[in-house]
Design a protein around this motif. Structure first.
Motif, short mmCIF file in Angstrom:
data_model
loop_
_atom_site.label_atom_id
_atom_site.label_comp_id
_atom_site.label_asym_id
_atom_site.label_seq_id
_atom_site.Cartn_x
_atom_site.Cartn_y
_atom_site.Cartn_z
N ALA A 1 -6.59 12.00 -41.29
CA ALA A 1 -6.08 12.83 -42.25
C ALA A 1 -6.94 13.72 -43.06
CB ALA A 1 -4.94 12.33 -42.74
N ASP A 2 -6.77 14.85 -43.36
CA ASP A 2 -7.54 15.60 -44.57
C ASP A 2 -6.42 15.46 -45.71
OD1 ASP A 2 -9.54 17.04 -42.96
OD2 ASP A 2 -7.97 17.51 -41.88
N ILE A 3 -4.99 15.50 -45.38
CA ILE A 3 -4.08 15.46 -46.84
C ILE A 3 -3.19 14.31 -46.36
CG2 ILE A 3 -2.17 16.67 -47.71
CD1 ILE A 3 -3.23 19.44 -46.47
N LEU A 4 -3.05 13.42 -47.52
CA LEU A 4 -2.13 12.39 -47.69
C LEU A 4 -1.06 12.50 -48.55
CD1 LEU A 4 -1.37 9.53 -46.25
CD2 LEU A 4 -2.81 8.56 -48.33
N ARG A 5 0.12 12.67 -48.40
CA ARG A 5 1.24 12.87 -49.36
C ARG A 5 2.22 11.69 -49.07
NH1 ARG A 5 6.28 12.52 -51.24
NH2 ARG A 5 7.04 13.04 -49.04
N LEU A 6 2.53 11.01 -50.12
CA LEU A 6 3.35 9.78 -50.29
C LEU A 6 4.07 9.74 -51.56
CD1 LEU A 6 1.33 6.65 -50.38
CD2 LEU A 6 0.33 8.87 -51.00
N SER A 7 5.26 9.15 -51.68
CA SER A 7 5.73 8.85 -52.78
C SER A 7 5.48 7.71 -53.74
CB SER A 7 7.31 8.72 -52.45
OG SER A 7 7.48 7.50 -51.74
N GLU A 8 5.85 7.38 -54.74
CA GLU A 8 5.73 6.66 -55.70
C GLU A 8 6.17 5.12 -55.09
OE1 GLU A 8 7.27 6.81 -59.53
OE2 GLU A 8 9.16 7.66 -58.91
N ASP A 9 7.57 5.32 -54.36
CA ASP A 9 8.19 4.19 -53.77
C ASP A 9 7.26 3.64 -52.49
OD1 ASP A 9 10.04 4.15 -55.36
OD2 ASP A 9 11.36 5.47 -54.03
N ASP A 10 6.64 4.43 -51.80
CA ASP A 10 5.54 4.54 -50.73
C ASP A 10 4.43 3.43 -51.26
OD1 ASP A 10 7.12 5.58 -48.98
OD2 ASP A 10 6.20 7.48 -49.04
N LEU A 11 3.99 3.93 -52.39
CA LEU A 11 2.56 3.63 -53.15
C LEU A 11 3.01 2.03 -53.35
CD1 LEU A 11 0.10 3.25 -54.42
CD2 LEU A 11 1.19 4.50 -56.34
N GLU A 12 4.17 1.83 -54.18
CA GLU A 12 4.54 0.27 -54.51
C GLU A 12 4.78 -0.41 -53.13
OE1 GLU A 12 5.42 -2.82 -56.82
OE2 GLU A 12 4.37 -0.88 -57.30
N LEU A 13 5.23 -0.03 -52.12
CA LEU A 13 5.14 -0.94 -51.06
C LEU A 13 4.02 -1.33 -50.18
CD1 LEU A 13 8.41 0.82 -49.45
CD2 LEU A 13 8.42 -1.57 -50.16
N LEU A 14 3.20 -0.18 -50.20
CA LEU A 14 1.71 -0.34 -49.72
C LEU A 14 0.95 -1.00 -50.43
CD1 LEU A 14 1.79 3.41 -48.24
CD2 LEU A 14 1.95 1.18 -46.81
N LEU A 15 0.79 -0.91 -51.77
CA LEU A 15 -0.26 -1.38 -52.80
C LEU A 15 0.60 -1.73 -53.88
CD1 LEU A 15 -3.29 1.14 -52.23
CD2 LEU A 15 -2.94 -1.11 -51.43
N PRO A 16 1.26 -2.81 -53.95
CA PRO A 16 1.90 -3.26 -54.86
C PRO A 16 1.27 -3.15 -56.22
CG PRO A 16 2.78 -4.51 -53.22
CD PRO A 16 1.56 -3.79 -52.69
#
Length: 320
Positions: A186-201
């Protein structure tokens, strides 16, 4: 400058919202066409970007609903696959803030059954950007096929990914195991704060951005709900405030943000390569525009992104 085509790949989902029933011991549902990638394709087309959607559309009642919505929004379905499998259904319950919790009915449904032959026939010669994510990228058997498609597209188009983590359907380890590989594509990665907490608590957004930059993504955008968004371009960062609005629900807001971001970059000729001409000021402008698109989506029920005329009316009202 007119934006070049953006090709979106992914699922359609029938979003069923609970409503008051007319009798006891009954459940009333209002079904709206949704699915993260489908929402993004619809939003892009409504904003004026030529949008093509690569989907496996069932012939059932939900599949016909999806097709009608996509076509009415101006989305190109010339490469959509007529699928024999049933559509995916998600039942949503909204909390007091309009946030949705979903239960999914997705076993052996059409969206995850991609074959190499189905995607090999897709012509990307007019495509500036390929966007995908969510469940079609991670659910098998089609997830690996989609990854291969992105790898083949990367030399000729900007690649955008939204993980849109759904732990009820896919183990978190599956996302975590694949995310570094996706950043390499990817050149662009867009994610939510909920995604962030699930992926990297517990990881601060800035630190997470550095992790994903190191894996290969040039532009990382983390949407933070009412706190706006954090954008990081090769480690240079900025914060963009949210746009105040009366929230009906937040369904599809992140998808609309992604569409607004890609539309704005595409309209300025910044898609089609590795973002080499992109500067932080242009990222800020794109994120501000994206926040306006997301706010308008939050102001109506369900995943119903705005049309270009709605943005014009909003700008006129704000300038009055």
């Amino acid at each position: 400058m007119s934006p070049r085509q953006i090709t979106v790949l992914g699922e359609c989902v029938a979003d069923a919202f609970t409503e008051p029933a007319s009798a006891a011991n009954e459940l009333a549902l209002r079904v709206l066409p949704g699915g993260g990638p489908a929402n993004t394709a619809v939003a892009l087309a409504r904003l004026g970007t030529p949008a093509r959607f690569l989907a496996r559309l069932s012939g059932d009642v939900f599949g016909r609903l999806f097709r009608d919505r996509l076509e009415a929004s101006g989305v190109d379905l010339s490469y959509a696959v007529a699928a024999a499998e049933p559509s995916t259904l998600a039942v949503a319950e909204l909390d007091a803030q309009g946030r949705a919790a979903f239960s999914f009915h997705a076993q052996n449904t059409a969206d995850w059954q991609w074959t190499p032959q189905e995607l090999a026939r897709v012509d990307l010669s007019d495509t500036a950007c390929v966007h995908t994510g969510s469940l079609a990228l991670v659910r098998e058997p089609g997830g690996a096929v989609v990854e291969d498609f992105l790898a083949a597209a990367a030399p000729r188009a900007t690649v955008s990914i939204d993980p849109n983590v759904r732990p009820l359907l896919v183990r978190l380890d599956a996302y975590r195991d694949r995310l570094a590989h996706w950043c390499g594509l990817a050149d662009i990665l867009r994610l939510s704060e909920d995604d962030l907490e699930l992926l990297l608590p517990g990881t601060p957004p800035e630190q997470a951005c550095d992790t994903w930059h190191a894996a290969g993504a040039r532009l990382v955008v983390v949407t933070l709900g009412t706190d706006g968004a954090l954008a990081s371009l090769d480690g240079e960062r900025l914060r963009v405030p949210a746009v105040a609005t009366r929230v009906v629900d937040t369904v599809g807001a992140g998808d609309s943000f992604t569409a607004g971001l890609l539309h704005h970059l595409g309209a300025r000729g910044l898609l089609g390569g590795r973002l080499t001409g992109l500067g932080l000021d242009e990222v800020a402008e794109a994120c501000l525009f994206a926040a306006r698109v997301a706010a308008l989506t939050c102001s109506v029920a369900g995943p119903n992104p705005p049309w270009q005329r709605d943005l014009v009316q909003l700008a006129t009202a704000e300038g009055a």
